[in-house]
Design a protein around this motif. Structure first.
Motif, PDB file in Angstrom:
ATOM      1  N   VAL A   1       0.855  -1.184   0.000  1.00 41.63           N
ATOM      2  CA  VAL A   1       0.000   0.000   0.000  1.00 41.63           C
ATOM      3  C   VAL A   1       0.893   1.236   0.000  1.00 41.63           C
ATOM      4  O   VAL A   1       1.854   1.322   0.773  1.00 41.63           O
ATOM      5  N   ASP A   2       0.577   2.173  -0.889  1.00 43.22           N
ATOM      6  CA  ASP A   2       1.360   3.401  -0.940  1.00 43.22           C
ATOM      7  C   ASP A   2       0.568   4.446  -1.714  1.00 43.22           C
ATOM      8  O   ASP A   2      -0.533   4.166  -2.214  1.00 43.22           O
ATOM      9  N   ALA A   3       1.108   5.649  -1.822  1.00 41.97           N
ATOM     10  CA  ALA A   3       0.454   6.742  -2.545  1.00 41.97           C
ATOM     11  C   ALA A   3       1.499   7.517  -3.324  1.00 41.97           C
ATOM     12  O   ALA A   3       2.679   7.531  -2.979  1.00 41.97           O
ATOM     13  N   THR A   4       1.038   8.167  -4.389  1.00 44.45           N
ATOM     14  CA  THR A   4       1.920   9.015  -5.177  1.00 44.45           C
ATOM     15  C   THR A   4       1.163  10.262  -5.610  1.00 44.45           C
ATOM     16  O   THR A   4      -0.058  10.229  -5.788  1.00 44.45           O
ATOM     17  N   ASN A   5       1.880  11.360  -5.745  1.00 48.22           N
ATOM     18  CA  ASN A   5       1.257  12.613  -6.136  1.00 48.22           C
ATOM     19  C   ASN A   5       1.210  12.739  -7.651  1.00 48.22           C
ATOM     20  O   ASN A   5       2.169  12.420  -8.341  1.00 48.22           O
ATOM     21  N   LEU A   6       0.070  13.187  -8.166  1.00 42.94           N
ATOM     22  CA  LEU A   6      -0.101  13.450  -9.586  1.00 42.94           C
ATOM     23  C   LEU A   6      -0.227  14.955  -9.776  1.00 42.94           C
ATOM     24  O   LEU A   6      -1.163  15.575  -9.255  1.00 42.94           O
ATOM     25  N   GLU A   7       0.709  15.544 -10.484  1.00 42.94           N
ATOM     26  CA  GLU A   7       0.655  16.979 -10.737  1.00 42.94           C
ATOM     27  C   GLU A   7      -0.401  17.283 -11.796  1.00 42.94           C
ATOM     28  O   GLU A   7      -0.663  16.472 -12.691  1.00 42.94           O
ATOM     29  N   LEU A   8      -1.017  18.439 -11.672  1.00 37.82           N
ATOM     30  CA  LEU A   8      -2.003  18.880 -12.655  1.00 37.82           C
ATOM     31  C   LEU A   8      -1.386  19.966 -13.526  1.00 37.82           C
ATOM     32  O   LEU A   8      -0.729  20.885 -13.021  1.00 37.82           O
ATOM     33  N   THR A   9      -1.607  19.860 -14.826  1.00 38.05           N
ATOM     34  CA  THR A   9      -1.058  20.858 -15.747  1.00 38.05           C
ATOM     35  C   THR A   9      -2.053  21.975 -16.035  1.00 38.05           C
ATOM     36  O   THR A   9      -1.728  22.922 -16.742  1.00 38.05           O
ATOM     37  N   ARG A  10      -3.273  21.853 -15.500  1.00 34.20           N
ATOM     38  CA  ARG A  10      -4.282  22.902 -15.637  1.00 34.20           C
ATOM     39  C   ARG A  10      -5.205  22.844 -14.434  1.00 34.20           C
ATOM     40  O   ARG A  10      -5.276  21.825 -13.741  1.00 34.20           O
ATOM     41  N   SER A  11      -5.918  23.929 -14.171  1.00 35.80           N
ATOM     42  CA  SER A  11      -6.859  23.947 -13.058  1.00 35.80           C
ATOM     43  C   SER A  11      -8.031  23.011 -13.348  1.00 35.80           C
ATOM     44  O   SER A  11      -8.432  22.835 -14.503  1.00 35.80           O
ATOM     45  N   VAL A  12      -8.566  22.419 -12.288  1.00 38.14           N
ATOM     46  CA  VAL A  12      -9.654  21.452 -12.410  1.00 38.14           C
ATOM     47  C   VAL A  12     -10.822  21.898 -11.542  1.00 38.14           C
ATOM     48  O   VAL A  12     -10.633  22.228 -10.360  1.00 38.14           O
ATOM     49  N   VAL A  13     -12.013  21.918 -12.113  1.00 37.07           N
ATOM     50  CA  VAL A  13     -13.214  22.324 -11.386  1.00 37.07           C
ATOM     51  C   VAL A  13     -13.773  21.153 -10.602  1.00 37.07           C
ATOM     52  O   VAL A  13     -14.007  20.069 -11.155  1.00 37.07           O
ATOM     53  N   VAL A  14     -13.972  21.354  -9.308  1.00 37.09           N
ATOM     54  CA  VAL A  14     -14.608  20.356  -8.446  1.00 37.09           C
ATOM     55  C   VAL A  14     -16.076  20.741  -8.343  1.00 37.09           C
ATOM     56  O   VAL A  14     -16.441  21.696  -7.666  1.00 37.09           O
ATOM     57  N   SER A  15     -16.943  20.016  -9.021  1.00 41.83           N
ATOM     58  CA  SER A  15     -18.343  20.402  -9.176  1.00 41.83           C
ATOM     59  C   SER A  15     -19.222  19.843  -8.067  1.00 41.83           C
ATOM     60  O   SER A  15     -18.755  19.207  -7.120  1.00 41.83           O
ATOM     61  N   ASP A  16     -20.531  20.081  -8.221  1.00 40.04           N
ATOM     62  CA  ASP A  16     -21.495  19.806  -7.155  1.00 40.04           C
ATOM     63  C   ASP A  16     -21.441  18.381  -6.621  1.00 40.04           C
ATOM     64  O   ASP A  16     -21.580  18.155  -5.414  1.00 40.04           O
ATOM     65  N   GLU A  17     -21.271  17.402  -7.509  1.00 39.96           N
ATOM     66  CA  GLU A  17     -21.366  16.014  -7.049  1.00 39.96           C
ATOM     67  C   GLU A  17     -20.221  15.604  -6.134  1.00 39.96           C
ATOM     68  O   GLU A  17     -20.286  14.556  -5.485  1.00 39.96           O
ATOM     69  N   PHE A  18     -19.161  16.419  -6.049  1.00 38.98           N
ATOM     70  CA  PHE A  18     -18.021  16.080  -5.211  1.00 38.98           C
ATOM     71  C   PHE A  18     -17.978  16.861  -3.895  1.00 38.98           C
ATOM     72  O   PHE A  18     -17.130  16.587  -3.051  1.00 38.98           O
ATOM     73  N   VAL A  19     -18.855  17.849  -3.734  1.00 38.05           N
ATOM     74  CA  VAL A  19     -18.822  18.678  -2.527  1.00 38.05           C
ATOM     75  C   VAL A  19     -20.091  18.464  -1.729  1.00 38.05           C
ATOM     76  O   VAL A  19     -21.112  18.038  -2.249  1.00 38.05           O
ATOM     77  N   GLY A  20     -20.019  18.745  -0.441  1.00 36.10           N
ATOM     78  CA  GLY A  20     -21.183  18.582   0.424  1.00 36.10           C
ATOM     79  C   GLY A  20     -22.195  19.698   0.239  1.00 36.10           C
ATOM     80  O   GLY A  20     -21.959  20.685  -0.473  1.00 36.10           O
ATOM     81  N   ASP A  21     -23.317  19.555   0.891  1.00 33.07           N
ATOM     82  CA  ASP A  21     -24.401  20.525   0.761  1.00 33.07           C
ATOM     83  C   ASP A  21     -23.987  21.914   1.230  1.00 33.07           C
ATOM     84  O   ASP A  21     -24.496  22.922   0.731  1.00 33.07           O
ATOM     85  N   ASP A  22     -23.063  21.964   2.176  1.00 34.65           N
ATOM     86  CA  ASP A  22     -22.662  23.249   2.742  1.00 34.65           C
ATOM     87  C   ASP A  22     -21.409  23.820   2.073  1.00 34.65           C
ATOM     88  O   ASP A  22     -20.874  24.834   2.512  1.00 34.65           O
ATOM     89  N   GLU A  23     -20.928  23.165   1.018  1.00 40.55           N
ATOM     90  CA  GLU A  23     -19.712  23.623   0.354  1.00 40.55           C
ATOM     91  C   GLU A  23     -20.049  24.185  -1.024  1.00 40.55           C
ATOM     92  O   GLU A  23     -21.111  23.927  -1.587  1.00 40.55           O
ATOM     93  N   HIS A  24     -19.115  24.938  -1.557  1.00 40.89           N
ATOM     94  CA  HIS A  24     -19.303  25.561  -2.858  1.00 40.89           C
ATOM     95  C   HIS A  24     -18.374  24.917  -3.885  1.00 40.89           C
ATOM     96  O   HIS A  24     -17.332  24.353  -3.552  1.00 40.89           O
TER      97      HIS A  24
END
Length: 401
Positions: free
Chosen positions: A143-166
């Protein structure tokens, strides 16, 4: 934000018939042939995607994204051009790929990944592969983890956030994404068995339980040995594994409070680096009140490496335990292969859903290449197999190996 998959959603190993795969003509057709065992049509119906459009159905979309994961394009226009000349694919314009990838539920791809991992073909592959430690009869899960860099900004939309988050964006300097993985590493081939994705800089340890749930449903894994580094140190976890059918080997924190109760043996090991001392002890971890086994290896420069394990001294000598832990390096190699040979960072999508769709398609591509590599052995490992698949994609299998 944490992305996980539910064990209850995954098929049992008996869910897919072990039908023989028909002989095919091209490398691409052979690679894609395993997808039939995953039953993309049923998955599409489950997620209500791609069932009303014969031209761009889920099966073709999946194949396009898998090829993109294995053979990245510099732009969506280049991707569209590839589909226009690929005999195994229906042509897909760049705008259509973007629309489908951002809109279709990425969990359908996760479902396909786990459906493939539970096919009789991959159960068979894991069963017959050559062991890295010939004397070891149990499965080893790293078991381990690795970081994936993003080359552009990514939108985190409604289905990934809670009711009280934007709705918000993950910018390129926000730490990217963290890919957490459990993989079987005791055999010649490295097999991803469970994955989760979180935002970058998320602590690794809480993801262990999700990954453990992924592994638990595999019928060919019983009484496994877990190997993980200090990032997964939780004494409660050590105790839970101790009282299960599994075992573990990890590195002990240098500041751990403990009492030495007994010494099983002291061993001298001599190799080209000189002679080193190994102490094999029974200890009690002060924070738990539970007894474990500690193996202390003296390094050539005089420092000490402490291994903590539940493996019995009567069945595994100190060198065995250290050798088992060394298998953990296989998951580091797996991550390096992901980053060097797959498209797991330079995504076309601008939404988190689209990024995850592309990411998990790339992971499916890796699984398919490993399966193809066993059926048609070639020298050079995964890197060579992916390179030859790219070069000979629409050519006959004899050109592959």
């Amino acid at each position: 934000m944490s992305v996980t998959s539910k064990s209850a959603d995954r098929p049992s190993p008996d869910a897919t018939d072990a039908n023989n795969i028909n002989s095919v003509e091209t490398v691409a057709d052979e690679l894609y042939s395993l997808l039939a065992a995953g039953d993309s049509e049923s998955i599409a119906q489950e997620f209500d995607i791609g069932i009303h459009n014969e031209t761009h159905d889920f099966d073709n979309h999946l194949k396009v994204a898998i090829r993109e994961g294995l053979d990245p394009s510099s732009s969506l226009a280049e991707l569209a051009d590839k589909t226009a000349v690929d005999d195994s694919l229906d042509k897909m314009p760049e705008s259509r790929f973007s629309e489908l990838t951002n809109d279709r539920d990425y969990r359908a791809v996760v479902r396909m990944l786990f459906a493939l991992l539970h096919t009789p073909q991959l159960y068979h592959q894991r069963a017959v592969q050559r062991k890295r430690l010939e004397w070891l009869t149990r499965g080893v899960i790293a078991v381990d983890a690795t970081n994936l860099e993003l080359t552009r900004s990514v939108v985190v939309s409604d289905e990934f956030v809670g009711d009280d988050e934007h709705v918000y964006e993950i910018d390129t300097d926000d730490g990217g994404l963290e890919l957490h993985c459990a993989a079987r590493v005791d055999g010649e081939h490295k097999h991803p068995l469970g994955t989760t994705v979180t935002e970058g800089e998320t602590h690794e340890s809480p993801q262990f339980n999700h990954l453990s749930d992924d592994v638990e449903v595999f019928a060919d894994l019983d009484s496994v040995i877990w190997v993980f580094d200090r990032g997964y140190t939780r004494y409660r976890r050590f105790c839970e594994i101790k009282y299960s059918d599994d075992d573990f080997v990890t590195l002990l924190q240098s500041n751990a409070r403990l009492d030495v109760l007994d010494t099983f043996q002291n061993v001298e090991v001599t190799n080209e680096d000189g002679t080193r001392q190994i102490r094999d002890e029974q200890i009690e971890l002060a924070e738990t009140g539970e007894q474990f086994r500690r193996i202390v290896l003296e390094t050539p420069d005089g420092e000490e490496i402490q291994y903590l394990t539940t493996l019995a001294s009567s069945a595994y000598d100190p060198i065995d335990v250290i050798s088992i832990y060394t298998l953990r390096t296989m998951i580091e190699i797996l991550f390096r292969e992901f980053k060097q040979y797959l498209n797991v960072e330079n995504f076309h999508s601008k939404s988190l859903n689209g990024v995850l769709f592309e990411l998990f398609c790339a992971l499916i591509g890796y699984v398919l290449v490993e399966w193809l590599r066993q059926r048609h052995p070639i020298k050079g490992g995964v890197a060579r197999a992916i390179q030859k698949a790219r070069t000979h994609w629409n050519e006959t299998l004899t050109s592959f190996g």
